[in-house]
Design an enzyme around this catalytic site. Structure first.
Site, PDB file in Angstrom:
ATOM      1  N   LYS A   6      43.419  34.604  33.411  1.00 36.95           N
ATOM      2  CA  LYS A   6      42.462  34.528  32.294  1.00 36.95           C
ATOM      3  C   LYS A   6      42.517  35.804  31.483  1.00 36.95           C
ATOM      4  CE  LYS A   6      39.163  37.591  33.579  1.00 36.95           C
ATOM      5  NZ  LYS A   6      39.120  38.871  33.184  1.00 36.95           N
ATOM      6  N   PRO A  95      49.265  39.475  37.596  1.00 34.55           N
ATOM      7  CA  PRO A  95      49.212  40.869  38.055  1.00 34.55           C
ATOM      8  C   PRO A  95      48.033  41.102  39.001  1.00 34.55           C
ATOM      9  CG  PRO A  95      49.478  40.768  35.656  1.00 34.55           C
ATOM     10  CD  PRO A  95      49.264  39.366  36.131  1.00 34.55           C
ATOM     11  N   VAL A  96      48.273  41.867  40.068  1.00 35.25           N
ATOM     12  CA  VAL A  96      47.229  42.136  41.066  1.00 35.25           C
ATOM     13  C   VAL A  96      46.322  43.260  40.544  1.00 35.25           C
ATOM     14  CG1 VAL A  96      46.833  42.950  43.428  1.00 35.25           C
ATOM     15  CG2 VAL A  96      48.722  41.374  42.948  1.00 35.25           C
ATOM     16  N   GLY A  98      44.698  43.371  37.882  1.00 36.83           N
ATOM     17  CA  GLY A  98      45.167  43.615  36.514  1.00 36.83           C
ATOM     18  C   GLY A  98      44.166  43.257  35.437  1.00 36.83           C
ATOM     19  N   GLY A  99      42.978  42.763  35.809  1.00 36.13           N
ATOM     20  CA  GLY A  99      42.008  42.341  34.799  1.00 36.13           C
ATOM     21  C   GLY A  99      42.276  40.941  34.286  1.00 36.13           C
ATOM     22  N   GLY A 102      43.325  37.379  38.872  1.00 39.26           N
ATOM     23  CA  GLY A 102      44.290  36.853  39.836  1.00 39.26           C
ATOM     24  C   GLY A 102      43.629  36.419  41.140  1.00 39.26           C
ATOM     25  N   SER A 104      40.527  35.612  41.549  1.00 39.62           N
ATOM     26  CA  SER A 104      39.661  34.471  41.234  1.00 39.62           C
ATOM     27  C   SER A 104      40.484  33.190  41.116  1.00 39.62           C
ATOM     28  CB  SER A 104      38.917  34.712  39.924  1.00 39.62           C
ATOM     29  OG  SER A 104      38.154  35.884  40.016  1.00 39.62           O
ATOM     30  N   ALA A 105      41.691  33.309  40.565  1.00 32.28           N
ATOM     31  CA  ALA A 105      42.581  32.146  40.460  1.00 32.28           C
ATOM     32  C   ALA A 105      42.909  31.617  41.855  1.00 32.28           C
ATOM     33  CB  ALA A 105      43.865  32.532  39.723  1.00 32.28           C
ATOM     34  N   ASP A 137      34.237  35.366  37.953  1.00 30.00           N
ATOM     35  CA  ASP A 137      35.273  34.698  37.159  1.00 30.00           C
ATOM     36  C   ASP A 137      35.776  33.402  37.795  1.00 30.00           C
ATOM     37  OD1 ASP A 137      35.271  36.759  35.307  1.00 30.00           O
ATOM     38  OD2 ASP A 137      36.934  37.823  36.260  1.00 30.00           O
TER      39      ASP A 137
HETATM   40  O1  C5P Z   1      31.885  38.951  40.621  1.00 32.68           O
HETATM   41  P1  C5P Z   1      33.032  39.843  40.998  1.00 32.68           P
HETATM   42  O2  C5P Z   1      33.150  40.044  42.478  1.00 32.68           O
HETATM   43  O3  C5P Z   1      34.313  39.451  40.369  1.00 32.68           O
HETATM   44  O4  C5P Z   1      32.673  41.254  40.370  1.00 32.68           O
HETATM   45  C1  C5P Z   1      33.348  42.409  40.772  1.00 32.68           C
HETATM   46  C2  C5P Z   1      32.537  43.623  40.361  1.00 32.68           C
HETATM   47  O5  C5P Z   1      32.526  43.745  38.930  1.00 32.68           O
HETATM   48  C3  C5P Z   1      31.069  43.600  40.751  1.00 32.68           C
HETATM   49  O6  C5P Z   1      30.885  44.104  42.044  1.00 32.68           O
HETATM   50  C4  C5P Z   1      30.435  44.519  39.701  1.00 32.68           C
HETATM   51  O7  C5P Z   1      30.643  45.868  40.031  1.00 32.68           O
HETATM   52  C5  C5P Z   1      31.267  44.226  38.474  1.00 32.68           C
HETATM   53  N1  C5P Z   1      30.647  43.194  37.619  1.00 32.68           N
HETATM   54  C6  C5P Z   1      29.506  43.511  36.904  1.00 32.68           C
HETATM   55  N2  C5P Z   1      28.923  42.561  36.119  1.00 32.68           N
HETATM   56  C7  C5P Z   1      29.467  41.323  36.002  1.00 32.68           C
HETATM   57  C8  C5P Z   1      30.637  40.977  36.711  1.00 32.68           C
HETATM   58  C9  C5P Z   1      31.212  41.951  37.517  1.00 32.68           C
HETATM   59  O8  C5P Z   1      28.997  44.643  36.983  1.00 32.68           O
HETATM   60  N3  C5P Z   1      28.873  40.432  35.228  1.00 32.68           N
END
Ligand code: C5P
Length: 300
Positions: A6, A95-96, A98-99, A102, A104-105, A137
């Protein structure tokens, strides 16, 4: 199973909530760069990971119970009363760290895949609710396409859109930690040095018109400045892409992958070649968007 990467075409970060997450308004697009996930019944719940063609970084993926695909299998099993002993094999194309979502996929593929393997017939709503428990995500990785995300990013709304977009992804060696990038944003906001970069309204309007030039101008990400602070060489990737004639360039999510928008397929080829030979990024990948979310591609 196959699940796409994404991009966040706009990522507007609001207040830090009591639960440690930030309130988001984001426009997601799923693009054609994929992880493949094979699920098979086994003696125990395990995960193995390898690099797909041209990819690197699978060695950084955890192989224990913290792996998002393993957590997805365990959650799906606990919810449906099925036996969680499944071997998960992941071939990384995304990419690992990588934003590009990955992990989440992989979780999305594992959820949808377990449902198919066990014949549990979960509804879209049930899958989305489980996905939201696994990460912000993951619901979008199940959904795919282009969507507006609110809340933690997990509440999805359809958007009106037209057109296909040609992206070049400039991949950097070494990932960035998402919590570290959010923490840097909080620090910059406290110090009064953060800029507000993202305007999801502009992005939605460009998508509604199918206008790639307007989309390139509207791309914005509040996490870009903190990602650049933590990884200064990314500035050269953004500047280089623009100098090479990209319609726009933006750090994807918490980075460090940079998403570069091309006019069309041929332009993407030229941009990819120029970026690859410039030496400012470690790898380039091409991807069209939007594409569908996590899907069964072959039942064995
Ligand atoms: O939800 P996920 O585990 O992917 O989020 C990883 C980290 O990203 C969270 O622990 C938090 O630090 C940050 N995050 C956030 N606000 C969001 C989504 C993610 O601060 N809406």
């Amino acid at each position: 199973m196959r699940a796409p990467a994404k991009l966040n075409l706009a990522l507007s970060v609001g207040d830090l909530r009591e639960d440690g997450y930030h309130e988001l308004t984001t426009v997601f697009q799923a693009v054609g760069l994929y992880d493949e996930v094979v699920l098979s019944r086994a003696e125990e719940l395990t995960v193995t990971v390898e690099d797909g063609p041209g990819a690197t970084g699978s060695g950084d993926v955890p192989l224990d119970a913290t792996n998002l695909a393993v957590r997805a299998v365990a959650l799906a099993a606990a919810t449906t009363g099925q036996d969680p002993r499944v071997a998960v094999h992941i071939t990384k194309g995304i990419p690992v760290s990588g934003g590009c979502a990955g992990g989440s996929a992989d979780a999305a593929a594992a959820l949808v895949g377990c449902d198919a393997l066990w014949g549990t017939g979960l509804s879209r709503e049930e899958l989305t609710a489980l996905a939201a428990e696994l990460g912000s995500d993951v619901p979008f990785s199940v959904h795919g396409g282009t969507a507006l995300g609110t809340g933690r990013g997990h509440q999805l709304t359809e958007v009106l859109e037209q057109g296909d977009y040609s992206w070049v992804l400039a991949v950097s060696d070494g990932g960035l930690s998402t919590p570290a990038v959010y923490a840097e944003l909080d620090r910059q906001r406290e110090a009064g040095t953060a800029d507000v970069a993202a305007d999801p309204g502009e992005v939605l309007s460009a998508l509604r018109q199918g206008d790639a030039v307007a989309l390139g101008r509207a791309l914005g990400n509040d996490l870009q400045q903190p990602a650049l602070t933590l990884r200064p060489p990314l500035r050269a990737v953004l500047d280089g892409a623009r100098q090479l004639g990209a319609l726009g360039a933006i750090v994807s999510g918490s980075g460090p992958t940079v998403a570069v928008l091309a006019r069309d397929d041929a332009h993407a080829g030229a941009l990819a070649a120029a970026l690859a030979s410039s030496g400012i990024c470690s790898d380039v990948r091409r991807a069209e968007g939007p594409v569908t979310g996590a899907r069964v591609v072959e039942a064995r």
